[in-house]
Design a protein around this motif. Structure first.
Motif, PDB file in Angstrom:
ATOM      1  N   UNK A  55     -31.961   9.073 -13.771  1.00  0.00           N
ATOM      2  CA  UNK A  55     -32.395   7.387 -13.796  1.00  0.00           C
ATOM      3  C   UNK A  55     -34.037   7.454 -14.060  1.00  0.00           C
ATOM      4  N   UNK A  56     -34.541   8.370 -13.356  1.00  0.00           N
ATOM      5  CA  UNK A  56     -36.222   8.472 -13.775  1.00  0.00           C
ATOM      6  C   UNK A  56     -36.510   8.826 -15.091  1.00  0.00           C
ATOM      7  N   UNK A  57     -35.890   9.694 -15.637  1.00  0.00           N
ATOM      8  CA  UNK A  57     -35.832  10.199 -16.687  1.00  0.00           C
ATOM      9  C   UNK A  57     -35.619   9.166 -17.834  1.00  0.00           C
ATOM     10  N   UNK A  58     -34.456   8.508 -17.850  1.00  0.00           N
ATOM     11  CA  UNK A  58     -33.979   7.305 -18.419  1.00  0.00           C
ATOM     12  C   UNK A  58     -35.145   6.222 -18.569  1.00  0.00           C
ATOM     13  N   UNK A  59     -35.747   5.938 -17.514  1.00  0.00           N
ATOM     14  CA  UNK A  59     -36.902   5.111 -17.361  1.00  0.00           C
ATOM     15  C   UNK A  59     -37.972   5.638 -18.399  1.00  0.00           C
ATOM     16  N   UNK A  60     -38.304   6.622 -18.489  1.00  0.00           N
ATOM     17  CA  UNK A  60     -39.261   7.150 -19.022  1.00  0.00           C
ATOM     18  C   UNK A  60     -38.820   7.151 -20.832  1.00  0.00           C
ATOM     19  N   UNK A 212     -36.337  12.150  -2.365  1.00  0.00           N
ATOM     20  CA  UNK A 212     -35.917  11.711  -3.758  1.00  0.00           C
ATOM     21  C   UNK A 212     -37.049  11.407  -4.658  1.00  0.00           C
ATOM     22  N   UNK A 213     -38.384  10.857  -3.918  1.00  0.00           N
ATOM     23  CA  UNK A 213     -39.353  10.269  -4.766  1.00  0.00           C
ATOM     24  C   UNK A 213     -40.200  11.708  -5.365  1.00  0.00           C
ATOM     25  N   UNK A 214     -39.772  12.771  -5.200  1.00  0.00           N
ATOM     26  CA  UNK A 214     -40.504  13.957  -5.391  1.00  0.00           C
ATOM     27  C   UNK A 214     -39.851  14.673  -6.728  1.00  0.00           C
ATOM     28  N   UNK A 215     -38.727  14.076  -6.910  1.00  0.00           N
ATOM     29  CA  UNK A 215     -37.914  14.930  -8.029  1.00  0.00           C
ATOM     30  C   UNK A 215     -38.426  14.572  -9.302  1.00  0.00           C
ATOM     31  N   UNK A 216     -38.780  13.381  -9.773  1.00  0.00           N
ATOM     32  CA  UNK A 216     -39.371  13.053 -10.977  1.00  0.00           C
ATOM     33  C   UNK A 216     -40.670  13.842 -11.279  1.00  0.00           C
ATOM     34  N   UNK A 217     -41.615  13.560 -10.403  1.00  0.00           N
ATOM     35  CA  UNK A 217     -42.882  14.284 -10.417  1.00  0.00           C
ATOM     36  C   UNK A 217     -42.844  15.884 -10.829  1.00  0.00           C
ATOM     37  N   UNK A 218     -41.728  16.620 -10.209  1.00  0.00           N
ATOM     38  CA  UNK A 218     -41.503  17.992 -10.353  1.00  0.00           C
ATOM     39  C   UNK A 218     -40.960  17.987 -11.952  1.00  0.00           C
TER      40      UNK A 218
END
Length: 233
Positions: A55-60, A212-218
């Motif tokens: 989901x976060x990758x899609x936003x990017x 879950x907030x740590x996943x995208x920064x990783x």
């Protein structure tokens, strides 16, 4: 003028009839469309880290395609969550009780399993979610497949050509890059992609139960680098 991202809200459906989304964007180089990278989240419904990452990758991707489309050099396909029913129920298996990552029609598919959580289905590709990905692979012919999971933190590649991309994806996480997960996975997406199509497949394993907030920064550095530079496959 840049074409918009293709978004199919009901690209496929689960056994229960729940719609499954697909996003797609094609990029051209020298007048030809580049071979896409296929990203898949939510293969296992009890691994929310993988869905969050997708989901976060899609936003990017959406933001970058709108503001700086020239940065992205690879065509891409993204399924935010393939096991939609399992995700809603927080269970590994789909609504038919099948582990989708043992249901692919790879040459090593086996009807045997080490427990109900790993049930491979009555036959290979018995599940509509699996059938949809199989058809997508046959139609789109991706150069690389990346699926998002959580377990012990690592980045696993199936097929030696996927090693460079795996190293990029691991980035600064400190997670090890491995050639296999450490145990047999007949009927997995990795086995199907590599054994039957010679498409390297990468499995990102985030630390399970991490916030879950740590996943995208990783994984933001690795995923954004993967999409904006050349790499071998």
């Amino acid at each position: 003028m840049q074409a918009k991202i293709f978004h199919q809200t009901s690209w496929a459906r689960s056994p229960r009839g729940t719609p499954i989304e697909l996003y797609k964007k094609t990029h051209n180089r020298d007048g030809k469309a580049t071979a896409p990278i296929l990203f898949v989240g939510g293969v296992h419904g009890d691994e929310p880290e993988g869905v969050r990452l997708a989901q976060e990758f899609l936003k990017w991707l959406q933001k970058t395609e709108e503001s700086s489309p020239e940065k992205i050099i690879h065509s891409w396909l993204l399924i935010p969550c393939i096991n939609v029913d399992g995700f809603l129920r927080n269970q590994r298996i789909n609504d038919n009780g099948v582990d989708l990552n043992r249901n692919f029609p790879s040459s090593d598919w086996s009807p045997e399993s080490k427990g109900p959580r790993y049930f491979p289905g009555k036959h290979a590709a018995s599940e509509p979610e699996t059938q949809a990905i199989v058809q997508l692979i046959e139609t789109e012919k991706p150069r690389l497949i990346v699926h998002f999971h959580s377990w012990e933190p690592c980045v696993v590649y199936t097929g030696t050509p996927g090693k460079e991309a795996s190293t990029i994806l691991a980035g600064k996480t400190g997670y090890p890059v491995r050639e296999d997960i450490g145990y047999p996975t007949p009927g997995s997406l990795g086995q199907y992609g590599w054994l039957d199509h010679k498409i390297p497949v990468i499995c990102i394993e985030e630390q399970e139960r991490i916030h879950l907030d740590q996943v995208w920064p990783h994984f933001e550095p690795g995923l954004t680098q993967l999409m904006t530079q050349d790499f071998a496959t």
